[in-house]
Scaffold this motif. Structure first.
Motif, PDB file in Angstrom:
ATOM      1  N   ILE A 141       0.864  -0.921   0.107  1.00  0.00           N
ATOM      2  CA  ILE A 141       0.040  -0.061  -0.145  1.00  0.00           C
ATOM      3  C   ILE A 141       0.990   1.259  -0.040  1.00  0.00           C
ATOM      4  O   ILE A 141       0.869   2.390  -0.881  1.00  0.00           O
ATOM      5  N   ARG A 142       1.791   1.065   0.684  1.00  0.00           N
ATOM      6  CA  ARG A 142       2.716   2.456   0.984  1.00  0.00           C
ATOM      7  C   ARG A 142       3.504   2.865  -0.389  1.00  0.00           C
ATOM      8  O   ARG A 142       3.667   3.957  -0.839  1.00  0.00           O
ATOM      9  N   TRP A 143       4.184   1.298  -0.941  1.00  0.00           N
ATOM     10  CA  TRP A 143       4.722   1.615  -2.327  1.00  0.00           C
ATOM     11  C   TRP A 143       3.780   2.036  -3.304  1.00  0.00           C
ATOM     12  O   TRP A 143       4.055   2.966  -4.237  1.00  0.00           O
ATOM     13  N   ARG A 144       2.790   1.666  -3.323  1.00  0.00           N
ATOM     14  CA  ARG A 144       1.869   2.070  -4.301  1.00  0.00           C
ATOM     15  C   ARG A 144       1.538   3.639  -4.297  1.00  0.00           C
ATOM     16  O   ARG A 144       1.411   4.342  -5.251  1.00  0.00           O
ATOM     17  N   SER A 145       1.205   4.108  -3.195  1.00  0.00           N
ATOM     18  CA  SER A 145       1.001   5.465  -3.027  1.00  0.00           C
ATOM     19  C   SER A 145       2.158   6.121  -3.478  1.00  0.00           C
ATOM     20  O   SER A 145       2.092   7.239  -4.148  1.00  0.00           O
ATOM     21  N   TYR A 146       3.445   5.728  -3.054  1.00  0.00           N
ATOM     22  CA  TYR A 146       4.505   6.650  -3.311  1.00  0.00           C
ATOM     23  C   TYR A 146       5.079   6.627  -4.865  1.00  0.00           C
ATOM     24  O   TYR A 146       5.298   7.497  -5.374  1.00  0.00           O
ATOM     25  N   SER A 147       4.528   5.438  -5.465  1.00  0.00           N
ATOM     26  CA  SER A 147       5.122   5.122  -7.034  1.00  0.00           C
ATOM     27  C   SER A 147       4.243   6.113  -7.888  1.00  0.00           C
ATOM     28  O   SER A 147       4.470   6.785  -8.786  1.00  0.00           O
ATOM     29  N   LEU A 148       2.933   6.050  -7.412  1.00  0.00           N
ATOM     30  CA  LEU A 148       1.731   6.945  -8.069  1.00  0.00           C
ATOM     31  C   LEU A 148       2.141   8.397  -8.004  1.00  0.00           C
ATOM     32  O   LEU A 148       2.004   8.960  -8.959  1.00  0.00           O
ATOM     33  N   CYS A 149       2.436   8.833  -6.781  1.00  0.00           N
ATOM     34  CA  CYS A 149       2.835  10.132  -6.744  1.00  0.00           C
ATOM     35  C   CYS A 149       3.931  10.790  -7.452  1.00  0.00           C
ATOM     36  O   CYS A 149       4.132  11.614  -8.102  1.00  0.00           O
ATOM     37  N   GLU A 150       5.277   9.743  -7.459  1.00  0.00           N
ATOM     38  CA  GLU A 150       6.322  10.018  -8.007  1.00  0.00           C
ATOM     39  C   GLU A 150       6.249  10.010  -9.715  1.00  0.00           C
ATOM     40  O   GLU A 150       6.781  11.027 -10.346  1.00  0.00           O
ATOM     41  N   CYS A 151       5.320   9.201 -10.020  1.00  0.00           N
ATOM     42  CA  CYS A 151       4.933   9.193 -11.703  1.00  0.00           C
ATOM     43  C   CYS A 151       3.910  10.035 -12.076  1.00  0.00           C
ATOM     44  O   CYS A 151       3.607  10.115 -13.254  1.00  0.00           O
ATOM     45  N   ARG A 152       3.183  11.020 -11.292  1.00  0.00           N
ATOM     46  CA  ARG A 152       2.134  11.529 -11.619  1.00  0.00           C
ATOM     47  C   ARG A 152       2.713  12.955 -12.714  1.00  0.00           C
ATOM     48  O   ARG A 152       3.552  13.545 -12.300  1.00  0.00           O
ATOM     49  N   PRO A 153       2.061  12.656 -13.814  1.00  0.00           N
ATOM     50  CA  PRO A 153       2.396  13.880 -14.738  1.00  0.00           C
ATOM     51  C   PRO A 153       1.928  15.261 -14.048  1.00  0.00           C
ATOM     52  O   PRO A 153       1.042  15.303 -13.158  1.00  0.00           O
ATOM     53  N   ARG A 154       2.507  16.406 -14.610  1.00  0.00           N
ATOM     54  CA  ARG A 154       1.911  17.729 -14.054  1.00  0.00           C
ATOM     55  C   ARG A 154       0.419  18.077 -14.238  1.00  0.00           C
ATOM     56  O   ARG A 154      -0.094  18.498 -13.393  1.00  0.00           O
ATOM     57  N   PRO A 194      -9.696   2.155  -6.354  1.00  0.00           N
ATOM     58  CA  PRO A 194      -8.266   2.651  -5.888  1.00  0.00           C
ATOM     59  C   PRO A 194      -8.251   3.541  -4.707  1.00  0.00           C
ATOM     60  O   PRO A 194      -7.359   3.851  -4.051  1.00  0.00           O
ATOM     61  N   ARG A 195      -9.401   4.387  -4.376  1.00  0.00           N
ATOM     62  CA  ARG A 195      -9.649   5.365  -3.375  1.00  0.00           C
ATOM     63  C   ARG A 195      -9.576   4.352  -1.924  1.00  0.00           C
ATOM     64  O   ARG A 195      -9.147   5.261  -1.098  1.00  0.00           O
ATOM     65  N   ILE A 196      -9.639   3.306  -2.172  1.00  0.00           N
ATOM     66  CA  ILE A 196      -9.692   2.446  -0.853  1.00  0.00           C
ATOM     67  C   ILE A 196      -8.000   2.438  -0.221  1.00  0.00           C
ATOM     68  O   ILE A 196      -7.861   2.459   0.935  1.00  0.00           O
ATOM     69  N   ALA A 197      -7.211   2.668  -1.156  1.00  0.00           N
ATOM     70  CA  ALA A 197      -5.728   2.673  -0.573  1.00  0.00           C
ATOM     71  C   ALA A 197      -5.603   3.939   0.166  1.00  0.00           C
ATOM     72  O   ALA A 197      -4.422   3.904   0.917  1.00  0.00           O
ATOM     73  N   SER A 198      -6.242   4.754   0.169  1.00  0.00           N
ATOM     74  CA  SER A 198      -6.010   6.092   1.054  1.00  0.00           C
ATOM     75  C   SER A 198      -6.823   6.005   2.189  1.00  0.00           C
ATOM     76  O   SER A 198      -6.661   7.077   3.119  1.00  0.00           O
ATOM     77  N   SER A 199      -7.587   5.015   2.701  1.00  0.00           N
ATOM     78  CA  SER A 199      -8.236   4.886   3.779  1.00  0.00           C
ATOM     79  C   SER A 199      -7.189   4.645   4.859  1.00  0.00           C
ATOM     80  O   SER A 199      -5.998   4.381   4.671  1.00  0.00           O
ATOM     81  N   SER A 200      -7.523   5.184   6.199  1.00  0.00           N
ATOM     82  CA  SER A 200      -6.837   5.129   7.102  1.00  0.00           C
ATOM     83  C   SER A 200      -6.414   3.574   7.537  1.00  0.00           C
ATOM     84  O   SER A 200      -5.142   3.614   8.310  1.00  0.00           O
ATOM     85  N   VAL A 201      -7.027   2.744   7.516  1.00  0.00           N
ATOM     86  CA  VAL A 201      -6.542   1.258   7.727  1.00  0.00           C
ATOM     87  C   VAL A 201      -7.155   0.217   6.586  1.00  0.00           C
ATOM     88  O   VAL A 201      -8.329   0.459   6.106  1.00  0.00           O
ATOM     89  N   VAL A 202      -6.342  -0.337   6.156  1.00  0.00           N
ATOM     90  CA  VAL A 202      -6.819  -1.466   5.091  1.00  0.00           C
ATOM     91  C   VAL A 202      -6.251  -2.638   5.810  1.00  0.00           C
ATOM     92  O   VAL A 202      -4.943  -2.935   5.976  1.00  0.00           O
ATOM     93  N   LYS A 203      -7.129  -3.742   6.027  1.00  0.00           N
ATOM     94  CA  LYS A 203      -7.056  -5.161   6.230  1.00  0.00           C
ATOM     95  C   LYS A 203      -6.735  -5.985   5.252  1.00  0.00           C
ATOM     96  O   LYS A 203      -7.406  -5.926   4.237  1.00  0.00           O
ATOM     97  N   ALA A 204      -6.059  -7.007   5.669  1.00  0.00           N
ATOM     98  CA  ALA A 204      -5.707  -8.152   4.625  1.00  0.00           C
ATOM     99  C   ALA A 204      -7.195  -8.653   4.280  1.00  0.00           C
ATOM    100  O   ALA A 204      -8.012  -8.844   5.377  1.00  0.00           O
ATOM    101  N   PRO A 205      -7.392  -9.525   3.226  1.00  0.00           N
ATOM    102  CA  PRO A 205      -8.516 -10.095   2.778  1.00  0.00           C
ATOM    103  C   PRO A 205      -8.739 -11.377   3.726  1.00  0.00           C
ATOM    104  O   PRO A 205      -8.023 -11.997   4.286  1.00  0.00           O
ATOM    105  N   SER A 206     -10.073 -11.573   4.122  1.00  0.00           N
ATOM    106  CA  SER A 206     -10.328 -12.885   5.154  1.00  0.00           C
ATOM    107  C   SER A 206     -10.111 -13.959   4.408  1.00  0.00           C
ATOM    108  O   SER A 206     -10.011 -14.185   3.040  1.00  0.00           O
ATOM    109  N   SER A 207     -10.259 -14.879   4.853  1.00  0.00           N
ATOM    110  CA  SER A 207     -10.378 -16.390   4.239  1.00  0.00           C
ATOM    111  C   SER A 207     -11.570 -16.637   3.223  1.00  0.00           C
ATOM    112  O   SER A 207     -11.210 -17.399   2.401  1.00  0.00           O
TER     113      SER A 207
END
Length: 214
Positions: A141-154, A194-207
């Motif tokens: 989640i952290r890397w996804r947010s970072y990489s999207l920010c870094e690659c974002r066109p102006r 994709p907006r789910i990734a910006s939520s405060s807590v994201v838990k792993a999928p259940s069984s």
């Protein structure tokens, strides 16, 4: 007593013809799996021989070393053997040795990074390593947010930003659709929302393969 044939009453056979002597009373005291095996007079108990086809001799030796000596040599050095720790993690789950499993999982959690987060998530998912799964998911989640920010066109339209975010998680859908169903389920949800990734807590999928969010 480690690998000693003195008073040995059971033998592990691996890699075809490699024999490792052991003692039933110690195995039973350290592992619920071995306790059930010998208590219910299974084939291994009757023959005094445990044939292991899915574990190599070096891994099995380190596993027995832990049962007898309560230590893993590869964890005591400065550069632990990552592959060995992963294999011991699997063996500890197979034979129900929670102390070894926890030890290996703590070490694996320390080494989770961008380059192996997806693999570590799958490992945790397959062998019931909840702590490892959570750490791997956190890294992704952290890397996804970072990489999207870094690659974002102006100057980027909302539609373009949506497509770029979806592309990240679709990589996981292609890569892990067979090996890790729960990661696939999570990736599919993330690729559509994709907006789910910006939520405060994201838990792993259940069984059941569902995504839990708060």
């Amino acid at each position: 007593m480690f690998l000693s044939r003195a008073a040995s009453d059971v033998t592990f056979v691996c890699d075809g013809d490699v024999e490792l002597p052991a003692h039933r009373f110690l195995l039973c005291s350290k592992s619920l799996m071995f306790n059930r095996m010998f208590k219910h007079d299974m084939k291994e108990a009757q023959e005094g021989k445990i044939i292991v086809e899915d574990i190599s001799a070096p891994i099995l030796t380190e596993f027995l070393r832990f049962l007898y000596c309560r230590r893993v040599d590869s964890l005591e050095g400065g550069q632990p053997d990552q592959l060995l720790i992963e294999e011991l993690f699997k063996v500890a789950e197979k034979y129900d040795v929670p102390t070894l499993k926890d030890l290996c999982e703590r070490r694996l959690v320390q080494d989770v990074g961008v380059e192996n987060a997806a693999e570590m998530y799958c490992l945790g998912d397959m062998y019931n390593g909840d702590v490892l799964k959570e750490q791997a998911l956190r890294i992704m989640i952290r890397w996804r947010s970072y990489s999207l920010c870094e690659c974002r066109p102006r100057h980027e339209t909302a539609a373009s930003r949506w497509r770029r975010r979806c592309k990240f998680w679709r990589v996981f859908i292609c890569s892990y659709h067979e090996t890790c169903p729960t990661l696939l389920s999570f990736a599919m949800v993330m690729s559509n929302f994709p907006r789910i990734a910006s939520s405060s807590v994201v838990k792993a999928p259940s069984s059941r393969g569902c995504l839990d969010t708060t």
